[in-house]
Design an enzyme around this catalytic site. Structure first.
Site, PDB file in Angstrom:
ATOM      1  N   LYS A  33       0.848  -1.203   0.000  1.00 20.82           N
ATOM      2  CA  LYS A  33       0.000   0.000   0.000  1.00 20.82           C
ATOM      3  C   LYS A  33       0.883   1.253   0.000  1.00 20.82           C
ATOM      4  CE  LYS A  33      -0.416  -0.248   5.043  1.00 20.82           C
ATOM      5  NZ  LYS A  33      -1.308  -0.678   6.151  1.00 20.82           N
ATOM      6  N   ARG A 129     -10.431   0.063  16.025  1.00 21.65           N
ATOM      7  CA  ARG A 129     -10.447   0.921  14.848  1.00 21.65           C
ATOM      8  C   ARG A 129     -11.415   0.260  13.865  1.00 21.65           C
ATOM      9  NH1 ARG A 129      -4.889   1.791  11.571  1.00 21.65           N
ATOM     10  NH2 ARG A 129      -5.373  -0.373  11.136  1.00 21.65           N
ATOM     11  N   TYR A 253      17.374  29.345   7.290  1.00 24.02           N
ATOM     12  CA  TYR A 253      16.146  29.947   7.834  1.00 24.02           C
ATOM     13  C   TYR A 253      16.155  29.927   9.354  1.00 24.02           C
ATOM     14  CZ  TYR A 253      13.836  29.692   3.244  1.00 24.02           C
ATOM     15  OH  TYR A 253      13.481  29.855   1.941  1.00 24.02           O
ATOM     16  N   MET A 301      12.996  23.756   1.718  1.00 22.01           N
ATOM     17  CA  MET A 301      12.146  22.972   0.825  1.00 22.01           C
ATOM     18  C   MET A 301      12.981  22.138  -0.164  1.00 22.01           C
ATOM     19  SD  MET A 301       9.056  24.183  -1.714  1.00 22.01           S
ATOM     20  CE  MET A 301       8.008  24.805  -0.427  1.00 22.01           C
TER      21      MET A 301
HETATM   22  C1  LIG Z   1      -0.541  -1.722   6.802  1.00 23.04           C
HETATM   23  C2  LIG Z   1      -1.072  -2.987   7.345  1.00 23.04           C
HETATM   24  C3  LIG Z   1      -0.220  -4.065   7.605  1.00 23.04           C
HETATM   25  C4  LIG Z   1       1.299  -3.960   7.486  1.00 23.04           C
HETATM   26  O1  LIG Z   1       1.786  -3.408   8.686  1.00 23.04           O
HETATM   27  P1  LIG Z   1       3.353  -3.200   8.951  1.00 23.04           P
HETATM   28  O2  LIG Z   1       3.434  -2.771  10.360  1.00 23.04           O
HETATM   29  O3  LIG Z   1       3.809  -2.177   7.987  1.00 23.04           O
HETATM   30  O4  LIG Z   1       3.986  -4.516   8.706  1.00 23.04           O
HETATM   31  C5  LIG Z   1      -0.778  -5.253   8.011  1.00 23.04           C
HETATM   32  N1  LIG Z   1      -2.115  -5.369   8.192  1.00 23.04           N
HETATM   33  C6  LIG Z   1      -2.963  -4.351   7.980  1.00 23.04           C
HETATM   34  C7  LIG Z   1      -4.406  -4.541   8.212  1.00 23.04           C
HETATM   35  C8  LIG Z   1      -2.467  -3.127   7.559  1.00 23.04           C
HETATM   36  O5  LIG Z   1      -3.312  -2.108   7.369  1.00 23.04           O
END
Ligand SMILES: *Cc1c(COP(=O)(O)O)cnc(C)c1O
Length: 357
Positions: A33, A129, A253, A301
């Site tokens: 992702k 969550r 800066y 930047m």
């Molecule tokens: C992003 C995610 C993972 C991967 O988690 P990491 O800590 O990056 O290994 C696994 N399961 C779910 C449901 C996630 O959203």
């Protein structure tokens, strides 16, 4: 051309995937992702093609990008669909999806796809969550299993604090998962990277490694298993200007750095618009032509400044590593009060160059 670039070592990615799979003890979804946490989802998925059992992404847009690039392995949508209308695309592109909330379950029941779905039914084991409540879980699983258009149901849950090795919340979440899913006969998926690296004896039919694939540790302290990972990204640029300043003269800066000795200042083509953390303080580690050094002054930047006083051989054109094989990203993240997750995800503009594919 601007010399800022991120080298991505795909051999290291494969090494880390194999370690994740070994630690999980079953199959492993490669979580790609957020553009593979900034490493390039298509290139990473191609490098793992034929090796990864499946891939996982956060949203259908990311899955479609992989399908368009010719990735044929299963792809799981970790948050499921955001709108029931996505089920048409899910069917068309043969995607797996999570069901993590009651409205998604109802939408799956109402659907009439031509080919059956693979559904990952998420349990809320304590993170609060996403996920079905423990009291409602067995009934939700039974509802899915009763559908002729559901081919397989996988039980999953997600850890809230697996990176905190001195707490018992991870074992407690695993115990809730065991209790709720016992007797349902479903394949199981619990562990993210900290679960895999830091907690043994969690039986996973499917592990879900993300961060560790990229060679990064989820732990703030050194860890013997995380030490077996190989860094995947090396972020590099070059010194584009050098000047000498006298004691008492500021740099950059806000005059955040003031010279306490005659100082040779190098300007590097790398800034927060590339994803380098804006609030990395003076003293944040870098390497200059392979020699350990330090950032000084505030990150701009498009540029940042480093102390070349103790690097007499360095000058315009010197290569500066911001993180990677020599400068652990975890150390930069700690200095900048950021997380190892955040830094590579923020990468942009700096050209990515993949090797070992
Ligand atoms: C992003 C995610 C993972 C991967 O988690 P990491 O800590 O990056 O290994 C696994 N399961 C779910 C449901 C996630 O959203």
């Amino acid at each position: 051309m601007r010399p800022a670039r991120a080298l991505i070592d795909l051999d290291a990615l494969r090494h880390n995937y194999r370690l994740a799979r070994e630690l999980g003890g079953g199959k492993a979804l490669a979580v790609v992702k957020a553009d593979a946490y900034g490493h390039g989802a298509v290139a990473c998925a191609r490098a793992l093609q034929g090796e990864a059992d499946a891939f996982a992404v956060a949203a259908i847009e990311e899955a479609l990008e992989l399908r368009a690039a010719g990735i044929r392995a299963p792809i799981l949508l970790l948050e499921g669909f955001f709108d029931a209308a996505e089920l048409t695309l899910i069917e068309q592109h043969d995607l797996w999806f999570a069901v993590a909330t009651p409205w998604q379950l109802a939408a799956v029941e109402a659907a009439r796809p031509a080919a059956p779905y693979t559904v990952w039914l998420k349990l809320d084991s304590g993170m609060h969550r996403l996920g079905i409540e423990p009291a409602d879980y067995a009934a939700a699983a039974a509802r899915l299993q009763a559908l002729p258009h559901v081919r397989e149901v996988v039980a999953m849950t997600h850890f809230a604090r697996a990176d905190e090795l001195d707490r018992d919340t991870t074992r407690a979440q695993a115990a809730v998962f065991d209790e709720v899913t016992a007797g349902l006969g479903l394949p199981r998926s619990l562990s993210n990277s900290p679960g895999l690296l830091g907690w043994d004896n969690l039986r996973n039919d499917w592990a879900r490694p993300g961060l560790m694939l990229y060679g990064l540790s989820p732990f703030p302290q050194p860890h013997p298993v995380a030490a077996r990972l190989r860094p995947v990204m090396t972020l590099l640029s070059r010194v584009i200007s050098v000047r000498d300043i006298a004691i008492g003269e500021p740099v950059g800066y806000g005059a955040h750095f003031v010279a306490a000795r005659p100082t040779r200042v190098g300007v590097v083509a790398m800034g927060y618009a590339d994803g380098y953390p804006q609030f990395a303080p003076s003293g944040t580690p870098v390497a200059i032509d392979g020699v350990p050094g330090e950032l000084i002054g505030r990150v701009s930047m498009d540029m940042l400044t480093v102390d070349l006083t103790d690097h007499p051989a360095a000058g315009v054109g010197s290569v500066v590593e911001l993180w990677g094989a020599q400068v652990p990203l975890n150390g930069v993240a700690a200095a900048a009060r950021a997380s190892a997750y955040q830094l590579p995800c923020a990468l942009k503009r700096a050209a990515r160059e993949h090797s070992g594919g």
